[in-house]
Design a protein around this motif. Structure first.
Motif, PDB file in Angstrom:
ATOM      1  N   CYS A 114     -29.883 -13.295 -34.432  1.00 22.76           N
ATOM      2  CA  CYS A 114     -29.750 -12.763 -33.072  1.00 22.76           C
ATOM      3  C   CYS A 114     -31.086 -12.810 -32.332  1.00 22.76           C
ATOM      4  CB  CYS A 114     -29.199 -11.337 -33.131  1.00 22.76           C
ATOM      5  SG  CYS A 114     -28.698 -10.718 -31.521  1.00 22.76           S
ATOM      6  N   ALA A 115     -32.172 -12.473 -33.025  1.00 22.53           N
ATOM      7  CA  ALA A 115     -33.500 -12.532 -32.389  1.00 22.53           C
ATOM      8  C   ALA A 115     -33.840 -13.965 -31.987  1.00 22.53           C
ATOM      9  CB  ALA A 115     -34.564 -11.967 -33.333  1.00 22.53           C
ATOM     10  N   LEU A 116     -33.562 -14.928 -32.873  1.00 24.00           N
ATOM     11  CA  LEU A 116     -33.836 -16.325 -32.528  1.00 24.00           C
ATOM     12  C   LEU A 116     -32.932 -16.800 -31.397  1.00 24.00           C
ATOM     13  CD1 LEU A 116     -34.442 -17.813 -36.083  1.00 24.00           C
ATOM     14  CD2 LEU A 116     -36.140 -17.424 -34.288  1.00 24.00           C
ATOM     15  N   LEU A 117     -31.714 -16.302 -31.352  1.00 22.18           N
ATOM     16  CA  LEU A 117     -30.831 -16.599 -30.219  1.00 22.18           C
ATOM     17  C   LEU A 117     -31.474 -16.118 -28.927  1.00 22.18           C
ATOM     18  CD1 LEU A 117     -28.206 -17.202 -28.643  1.00 22.18           C
ATOM     19  CD2 LEU A 117     -27.330 -15.014 -29.493  1.00 22.18           C
ATOM     20  N   ARG A 118     -31.943 -14.876 -28.912  1.00 20.31           N
ATOM     21  CA  ARG A 118     -32.570 -14.330 -27.705  1.00 20.31           C
ATOM     22  C   ARG A 118     -33.811 -15.126 -27.322  1.00 20.31           C
ATOM     23  NH1 ARG A 118     -29.738 -11.537 -24.521  1.00 20.31           N
ATOM     24  NH2 ARG A 118     -31.649 -10.674 -23.715  1.00 20.31           N
ATOM     25  N   LEU A 119     -34.646 -15.446 -28.309  1.00 24.00           N
ATOM     26  CA  LEU A 119     -35.869 -16.198 -28.012  1.00 24.00           C
ATOM     27  C   LEU A 119     -35.565 -17.620 -27.566  1.00 24.00           C
ATOM     28  CD1 LEU A 119     -38.188 -14.998 -30.924  1.00 24.00           C
ATOM     29  CD2 LEU A 119     -38.195 -14.233 -28.539  1.00 24.00           C
ATOM     30  N   SER A 120     -34.464 -18.195 -28.061  1.00 27.12           N
ATOM     31  CA  SER A 120     -34.116 -19.576 -27.698  1.00 27.12           C
ATOM     32  C   SER A 120     -33.600 -19.695 -26.278  1.00 27.12           C
ATOM     33  CB  SER A 120     -33.082 -20.144 -28.677  1.00 27.12           C
ATOM     34  OG  SER A 120     -31.805 -19.592 -28.447  1.00 27.12           O
ATOM     35  N   GLN A 121     -33.432 -18.610 -25.597  1.00 26.70           N
ATOM     36  CA  GLN A 121     -32.981 -18.663 -24.209  1.00 26.70           C
ATOM     37  C   GLN A 121     -34.099 -19.089 -23.260  1.00 26.70           C
ATOM     38  OE1 GLN A 121     -31.288 -14.732 -24.053  1.00 26.70           O
ATOM     39  NE2 GLN A 121     -29.296 -15.457 -24.720  1.00 26.70           N
ATOM     40  N   VAL A 122     -35.299 -19.240 -23.792  1.00 26.07           N
ATOM     41  CA  VAL A 122     -36.430 -19.793 -23.044  1.00 26.07           C
ATOM     42  C   VAL A 122     -36.630 -21.218 -23.556  1.00 26.07           C
ATOM     43  CG1 VAL A 122     -38.913 -19.597 -22.602  1.00 26.07           C
ATOM     44  CG2 VAL A 122     -37.504 -17.530 -22.758  1.00 26.07           C
ATOM     45  N   ASP A 123     -36.610 -22.195 -22.644  1.00 23.76           N
ATOM     46  CA  ASP A 123     -36.652 -23.602 -23.044  1.00 23.76           C
ATOM     47  C   ASP A 123     -37.823 -23.946 -23.955  1.00 23.76           C
ATOM     48  OD1 ASP A 123     -34.282 -24.319 -21.814  1.00 23.76           O
ATOM     49  OD2 ASP A 123     -35.251 -24.903 -19.935  1.00 23.76           O
ATOM     50  N   GLU A 124     -39.025 -23.461 -23.655  1.00 25.38           N
ATOM     51  CA  GLU A 124     -40.188 -23.776 -24.481  1.00 25.38           C
ATOM     52  C   GLU A 124     -40.007 -23.263 -25.905  1.00 25.38           C
ATOM     53  OE1 GLU A 124     -40.611 -22.015 -21.457  1.00 25.38           O
ATOM     54  OE2 GLU A 124     -40.920 -23.892 -20.378  1.00 25.38           O
ATOM     55  N   ASN A 125     -39.317 -22.146 -26.050  1.00 22.09           N
ATOM     56  CA  ASN A 125     -39.104 -21.573 -27.375  1.00 22.09           C
ATOM     57  C   ASN A 125     -38.137 -22.414 -28.206  1.00 22.09           C
ATOM     58  OD1 ASN A 125     -40.789 -19.525 -26.539  1.00 22.09           O
ATOM     59  ND2 ASN A 125     -39.179 -18.013 -26.327  1.00 22.09           N
ATOM     60  N   PHE A 127     -38.028 -25.625 -28.485  1.00 26.07           N
ATOM     61  CA  PHE A 127     -38.829 -26.635 -29.178  1.00 26.07           C
ATOM     62  C   PHE A 127     -39.572 -26.004 -30.354  1.00 26.07           C
ATOM     63  CE2 PHE A 127     -38.416 -28.429 -24.899  1.00 26.07           C
ATOM     64  CZ  PHE A 127     -37.956 -29.698 -25.201  1.00 26.07           C
ATOM     65  N   ALA A 128     -40.208 -24.861 -30.103  1.00 31.61           N
ATOM     66  CA  ALA A 128     -40.993 -24.191 -31.150  1.00 31.61           C
ATOM     67  C   ALA A 128     -40.108 -23.753 -32.318  1.00 31.61           C
ATOM     68  CB  ALA A 128     -41.734 -22.989 -30.563  1.00 31.61           C
ATOM     69  N   ILE A 129     -38.943 -23.242 -32.025  1.00 29.03           N
ATOM     70  CA  ILE A 129     -38.021 -22.810 -33.084  1.00 29.03           C
ATOM     71  C   ILE A 129     -37.545 -24.025 -33.881  1.00 29.03           C
ATOM     72  CG2 ILE A 129     -35.774 -21.746 -33.556  1.00 29.03           C
ATOM     73  CD1 ILE A 129     -36.345 -19.932 -31.067  1.00 29.03           C
ATOM     74  N   GLY A 130     -37.238 -25.098 -33.186  1.00 28.29           N
ATOM     75  CA  GLY A 130     -36.833 -26.322 -33.873  1.00 28.29           C
ATOM     76  C   GLY A 130     -37.932 -26.876 -34.760  1.00 28.29           C
ATOM     77  N   GLN A 131     -39.164 -26.829 -34.299  1.00 24.23           N
ATOM     78  CA  GLN A 131     -40.306 -27.321 -35.079  1.00 24.23           C
ATOM     79  C   GLN A 131     -40.607 -26.434 -36.284  1.00 24.23           C
ATOM     80  OE1 GLN A 131     -42.092 -30.161 -34.710  1.00 24.23           O
ATOM     81  NE2 GLN A 131     -40.640 -30.723 -33.116  1.00 24.23           N
ATOM     82  N   SER A 132     -40.167 -25.189 -36.249  1.00 24.26           N
ATOM     83  CA  SER A 132     -40.495 -24.228 -37.311  1.00 24.26           C
ATOM     84  C   SER A 132     -39.588 -24.323 -38.536  1.00 24.26           C
ATOM     85  CB  SER A 132     -40.428 -22.814 -36.751  1.00 24.26           C
ATOM     86  OG  SER A 132     -39.070 -22.472 -36.505  1.00 24.26           O
ATOM     87  N   LYS A 133     -38.685 -25.277 -38.534  1.00 20.94           N
ATOM     88  CA  LYS A 133     -37.743 -25.487 -39.651  1.00 20.94           C
ATOM     89  C   LYS A 133     -36.701 -24.379 -39.748  1.00 20.94           C
ATOM     90  CE  LYS A 133     -41.038 -28.285 -42.056  1.00 20.94           C
ATOM     91  NZ  LYS A 133     -42.154 -28.342 -42.888  1.00 20.94           N
ATOM     92  N   ALA A 134     -36.392 -23.742 -38.623  1.00 18.65           N
ATOM     93  CA  ALA A 134     -35.378 -22.693 -38.604  1.00 18.65           C
ATOM     94  C   ALA A 134     -33.963 -23.255 -38.656  1.00 18.65           C
ATOM     95  CB  ALA A 134     -35.536 -21.841 -37.340  1.00 18.65           C
ATOM     96  N   ILE A 135     -33.763 -24.466 -38.158  1.00 19.31           N
ATOM     97  CA  ILE A 135     -32.405 -24.989 -38.013  1.00 19.31           C
ATOM     98  C   ILE A 135     -31.689 -25.130 -39.353  1.00 19.31           C
ATOM     99  CG2 ILE A 135     -31.055 -26.983 -37.227  1.00 19.31           C
ATOM    100  CD1 ILE A 135     -32.973 -27.032 -34.780  1.00 19.31           C
ATOM    101  N   PRO A 136     -32.286 -25.713 -40.393  1.00 21.19           N
ATOM    102  CA  PRO A 136     -31.575 -25.756 -41.678  1.00 21.19           C
ATOM    103  C   PRO A 136     -31.248 -24.361 -42.224  1.00 21.19           C
ATOM    104  CG  PRO A 136     -33.436 -27.266 -41.708  1.00 21.19           C
ATOM    105  CD  PRO A 136     -33.535 -26.465 -40.438  1.00 21.19           C
TER     106      PRO A 136
END
Length: 186
Positions: A114-125, A127-136
């Motif tokens: 849920c926190a990553l969902l909230r943070l992902s509502q900002v476009d720049e975030n 990219f950062a979340i995707g780069q952090s290996k969170a997706i797998p």
């Protein structure tokens, strides 16, 4: 490290204008949860600007599961305020959040989705979340999480996959199978 505990264990901040207390009871033996007023978004903004984010980020990495749950929940609550989302990410929260997503308890993982969902509502975030290996890790949570966790995880992945690179990472992580299973109830 014990000095950090001593400082943070007694930390309390009272804002008379807003009328709430932010209390970080961070000693591992304490039973009470940190209290963060989430009824008014302006309170959340004041809490973040008062310096609550960086200590929470530091404490997410500690091995105490209950403390980690409180910290992640506090960051989640702070992320409810749109103005805090960029600040939380720019304060270095994404990597420790993703580390906790890998190692945390089921409750911590669901709150992190849920926190990553909230943070992902900002476009720049995104990219950062995707780069952090969170997706797998989110794809794994989509397969194994509880109902609420799956809901927040699928919504977070939907938001993150608005970026092409993140779509590729989601497919490579195996998102297709859990999505088909959820849709067709297999």
């Amino acid at each position: 490290m014990s000095k950090l505990w001593d400082i943070l264990a007694g930390y309390a901040w009272i804002d008379r204008d807003v009328g709430y207390i932010v209390k970080f009871s961070l000693q591992p033996n304490r039973k009470e949860k940190p209290k963060i007023a989430k009824n008014k978004l302006e309170n959340l903004l004041k809490i973040a600007k008062a310096g609550a984010v960086k200590p929470l980020i530091l404490l997410i990495s500690l091995a105490n599961p209950q403390l980690q749950e409180y910290d992640v929940t506090a960051i989640l609550n702070l992320s409810l305020c749109d103005e805090n989302k960029e600040f939380i990410a720019s304060s270095g929260a994404i990597k420790p959040l993703v580390r906790a997503l890998r190692l945390g308890t089921p409750m911590v993982k669901e709150n992190l989705a849920c926190a990553l969902l909230r943070l992902s509502q900002v476009d720049e975030n995104k990219f950062a979340i995707g780069q952090s290996k969170a997706i797998p890790l989110l794809v794994n949570l989509l397969e194994s999480g509880g109902f609420c966790g799956k809901k927040d995880t699928s919504t977070a992945l939907y938001s993150l996959c608005s970026v092409k690179e993140n779509k590729i990472k989601a497919v490579q992580a195996g998102i297709t199978k859990p999505l088909v299973e959820e849709v067709f109830g297999e």
